[in-house]
Design an enzyme around this catalytic site. Structure first.
Site, PDB file in Angstrom:
ATOM      1  N   ARG A 146       0.865  -1.175   0.000  1.00  0.00           N
ATOM      2  CA  ARG A 146       0.000   0.000   0.000  1.00  0.00           C
ATOM      3  C   ARG A 146       0.907   1.232   0.000  1.00  0.00           C
ATOM      4  O   ARG A 146       2.042   1.184   0.485  1.00  0.00           O
ATOM      5  CB  ARG A 146      -0.878   0.013   1.242  1.00  0.00           C
ATOM      6  CG  ARG A 146      -1.798  -1.202   1.368  1.00  0.00           C
ATOM      7  CD  ARG A 146      -2.592  -1.158   2.667  1.00  0.00           C
ATOM      8  NE  ARG A 146      -3.494  -2.314   2.784  1.00  0.00           N
ATOM      9  CZ  ARG A 146      -3.177  -3.446   3.399  1.00  0.00           C
ATOM     10  NH1 ARG A 146      -1.963  -3.592   3.948  1.00  0.00           N
ATOM     11  NH2 ARG A 146      -4.043  -4.443   3.477  1.00  0.00           N
ATOM     12  N   LYS A 170      -2.037  -2.591   8.099  1.00  0.00           N
ATOM     13  CA  LYS A 170      -3.135  -2.102   8.916  1.00  0.00           C
ATOM     14  C   LYS A 170      -3.071  -2.696  10.314  1.00  0.00           C
ATOM     15  O   LYS A 170      -2.756  -3.869  10.486  1.00  0.00           O
ATOM     16  CB  LYS A 170      -4.470  -2.470   8.246  1.00  0.00           C
ATOM     17  CG  LYS A 170      -4.701  -1.750   6.925  1.00  0.00           C
ATOM     18  CD  LYS A 170      -6.042  -2.124   6.325  1.00  0.00           C
ATOM     19  CE  LYS A 170      -6.288  -1.385   5.017  1.00  0.00           C
ATOM     20  NZ  LYS A 170      -7.587  -1.739   4.405  1.00  0.00           N
ATOM     21  N   HIS A 241      -2.438   2.651  -5.733  1.00  0.00           N
ATOM     22  CA  HIS A 241      -3.184   1.418  -5.488  1.00  0.00           C
ATOM     23  C   HIS A 241      -3.370   0.615  -6.766  1.00  0.00           C
ATOM     24  O   HIS A 241      -3.500  -0.608  -6.728  1.00  0.00           O
ATOM     25  CB  HIS A 241      -4.542   1.746  -4.864  1.00  0.00           C
ATOM     26  CG  HIS A 241      -5.011   0.702  -3.909  1.00  0.00           C
ATOM     27  ND1 HIS A 241      -4.410   0.480  -2.678  1.00  0.00           N
ATOM     28  CD2 HIS A 241      -6.002  -0.223  -3.989  1.00  0.00           C
ATOM     29  CE1 HIS A 241      -5.013  -0.507  -2.056  1.00  0.00           C
ATOM     30  NE2 HIS A 241      -5.978  -0.955  -2.836  1.00  0.00           N
ATOM     31  N   ARG A 244      -0.620  -1.695  -7.029  1.00  0.00           N
ATOM     32  CA  ARG A 244      -0.850  -2.828  -6.126  1.00  0.00           C
ATOM     33  C   ARG A 244      -1.751  -3.853  -6.805  1.00  0.00           C
ATOM     34  O   ARG A 244      -1.485  -5.056  -6.766  1.00  0.00           O
ATOM     35  CB  ARG A 244      -1.475  -2.308  -4.830  1.00  0.00           C
ATOM     36  CG  ARG A 244      -1.838  -3.363  -3.789  1.00  0.00           C
ATOM     37  CD  ARG A 244      -2.277  -2.649  -2.516  1.00  0.00           C
ATOM     38  NE  ARG A 244      -3.017  -3.482  -1.602  1.00  0.00           N
ATOM     39  CZ  ARG A 244      -2.482  -4.270  -0.669  1.00  0.00           C
ATOM     40  NH1 ARG A 244      -1.170  -4.358  -0.559  1.00  0.00           N
ATOM     41  NH2 ARG A 244      -3.222  -4.980   0.158  1.00  0.00           N
ATOM     42  N   HIS A 267      -3.709  -9.248   3.179  1.00  0.00           N
ATOM     43  CA  HIS A 267      -5.155  -9.367   3.324  1.00  0.00           C
ATOM     44  C   HIS A 267      -5.474 -10.293   4.495  1.00  0.00           C
ATOM     45  O   HIS A 267      -4.921 -11.386   4.599  1.00  0.00           O
ATOM     46  CB  HIS A 267      -5.790  -9.949   2.056  1.00  0.00           C
ATOM     47  CG  HIS A 267      -5.831  -8.983   0.914  1.00  0.00           C
ATOM     48  ND1 HIS A 267      -5.979  -9.381  -0.402  1.00  0.00           N
ATOM     49  CD2 HIS A 267      -5.761  -7.628   0.883  1.00  0.00           C
ATOM     50  CE1 HIS A 267      -5.983  -8.315  -1.187  1.00  0.00           C
ATOM     51  NE2 HIS A 267      -5.861  -7.251  -0.434  1.00  0.00           N
ATOM     52  N   TYR A 276      -8.944 -11.237  -7.573  1.00  0.00           N
ATOM     53  CA  TYR A 276      -7.973 -11.252  -8.676  1.00  0.00           C
ATOM     54  C   TYR A 276      -8.139 -12.483  -9.560  1.00  0.00           C
ATOM     55  O   TYR A 276      -7.710 -12.466 -10.712  1.00  0.00           O
ATOM     56  CB  TYR A 276      -6.544 -11.152  -8.126  1.00  0.00           C
ATOM     57  CG  TYR A 276      -6.319  -9.837  -7.427  1.00  0.00           C
ATOM     58  CD1 TYR A 276      -6.217  -8.656  -8.158  1.00  0.00           C
ATOM     59  CD2 TYR A 276      -6.255  -9.763  -6.036  1.00  0.00           C
ATOM     60  CE1 TYR A 276      -6.045  -7.436  -7.515  1.00  0.00           C
ATOM     61  CE2 TYR A 276      -6.080  -8.547  -5.397  1.00  0.00           C
ATOM     62  CZ  TYR A 276      -5.979  -7.391  -6.145  1.00  0.00           C
ATOM     63  OH  TYR A 276      -5.823  -6.184  -5.508  1.00  0.00           O
TER      64      TYR A 276
END
Length: 310
Positions: A146, A170, A241, A244, A267, A276
């Site tokens: 990110r 995160k 992004h 990414r 994730h 994806y």
């Protein structure tokens, strides 16, 4: 039915404190619902069943109402039927076990491999800032970080000899992400020549620094990326992004294990990464449609004219 609607409107105005716009929307949605029930022989809305509610949603879909609008419509029905049960005007809420229609998830936008190569060629590596920018874009595409993770990288987070970096994602969760050969080489060149020139006598913890000696902001890197995209003729909207997404898409296209991609992206849920696979399926479909002679979308190309004497 209209009497029940009037009582319901009076209730939500007084008890729920909803805005006039929301009340009007509820009234309009319920009026359409009542008309649909009557058309199928249901004279008493208090006796509507789950099948009636589902049939109504199907009707809305056939009329071209999108999933989001259907979900809003169902919300009005839920509040209304719960009101009837609470007021003992109906025995059961037929919307209780009806799932809210969900909008199909939008496929992520990404760059082709050729577009990424163009973007990577844009920085002028003969300058200190150009070499730094080249290293940053290489790292971003090589790792799928990110933009906040890229800008937040510190010197001790990158282990070039071992070939990986430690990203802080995160919730301050750390993960190990491998670095490709080219990205390692560019970071080494940046550390040897560009970073010392940009810092001078100053000291900074950030891996990638500006001429002022500080680290990058997300907005600053975004502007830099868009400038390079325009320089090489990439006109589609571009953000960090999107690189990414490109990283993940290109890996999945080439057969990468989805669990490994999930770990590299950071994730928490594999379902987030599975989008994806849908991107890959969509691309395969477009290739099939373009080139397979049995596809409805296939357009035969005119045969080349043979040269005289050939």
């Amino acid at each position: 039915m209209e009497g029940l609607l009037d009582a319901f409107i009076a209730f939500i105005r007084a008890e729920r404190g909803l805005s006039g716009k929301t009340v009007d929307a509820y009234a309009a949605d319920l009026t359409v619902y009542f008309e649909d029930l009557r058309s199928r022989g249901v004279a008493d809305v208090a006796r509507a069943t789950q099948e009636d509610v589902l049939a109504h949603l199907v009707t809305l879909g056939r009329r071209g109402l999108g999933r989001r609008s259907q979900a809003r419509h169902l919300a009005a029905l839920r509040v209304f039927h719960r009101f009837l049960v609470a007021e003992r005007l109906a025995d059961k809420d037929p919307t209780e076990d009806v799932d809210t229609p969900r909008s199909p998830r939008k496929l992520p936008s990404f760059l082709t491999v050729e577009e990424v190569e163009l973007l990577l060629s844009a920085p002028d590596e003969r300058t200190a800032t150009g070499l730094r920018d080249k290293a940053m874009i290489e790292v971003l595409y090589a790792t799928g970080l990110r933009v906040s993770e890229l800008c937040g990288l510190e010197l001790n987070a990158v282990q070039l000899t071992a070939g990986y970096l430690v990203a802080k994602g995160k919730g301050s969760k750390e993960r190990i992400v491998p670095l490709g050969r080219v990205a390692i080489e560019k970071v080494q060149e940046y550390l040897a020549a560009s970073r010392p020139a940009l810092l001078g006598k100053r000291v900074a913890d950030a891996l990638f620094v500006t001429p002022r000696g500080g680290g990058f902001t997300r907005q600053g890197f975004w502007k830099l990326l868009k400038r390079y995209a325009l320089k090489v003729g990439i006109r589609k909207p571009l953000s960090p992004h999107k690189l990414r997404h490109s990283f993940a898409t290109h890996l999945v296209e080439r057969g990468a294990d989805l669990r490994a991609v999930q770990q590299m992206l950071g994730h928490a849920d594999l379902a987030t990464t599975q989008i994806y696979t849908h991107v890959n399926s969509a691309r395969l479909r477009s290739v099939y449609d373009e080139f397979h002679p049995r596809s409805d979308a296939f357009t035969p190309k005119a045969p080349r004219k043979r040269r005289a004497g050939g």
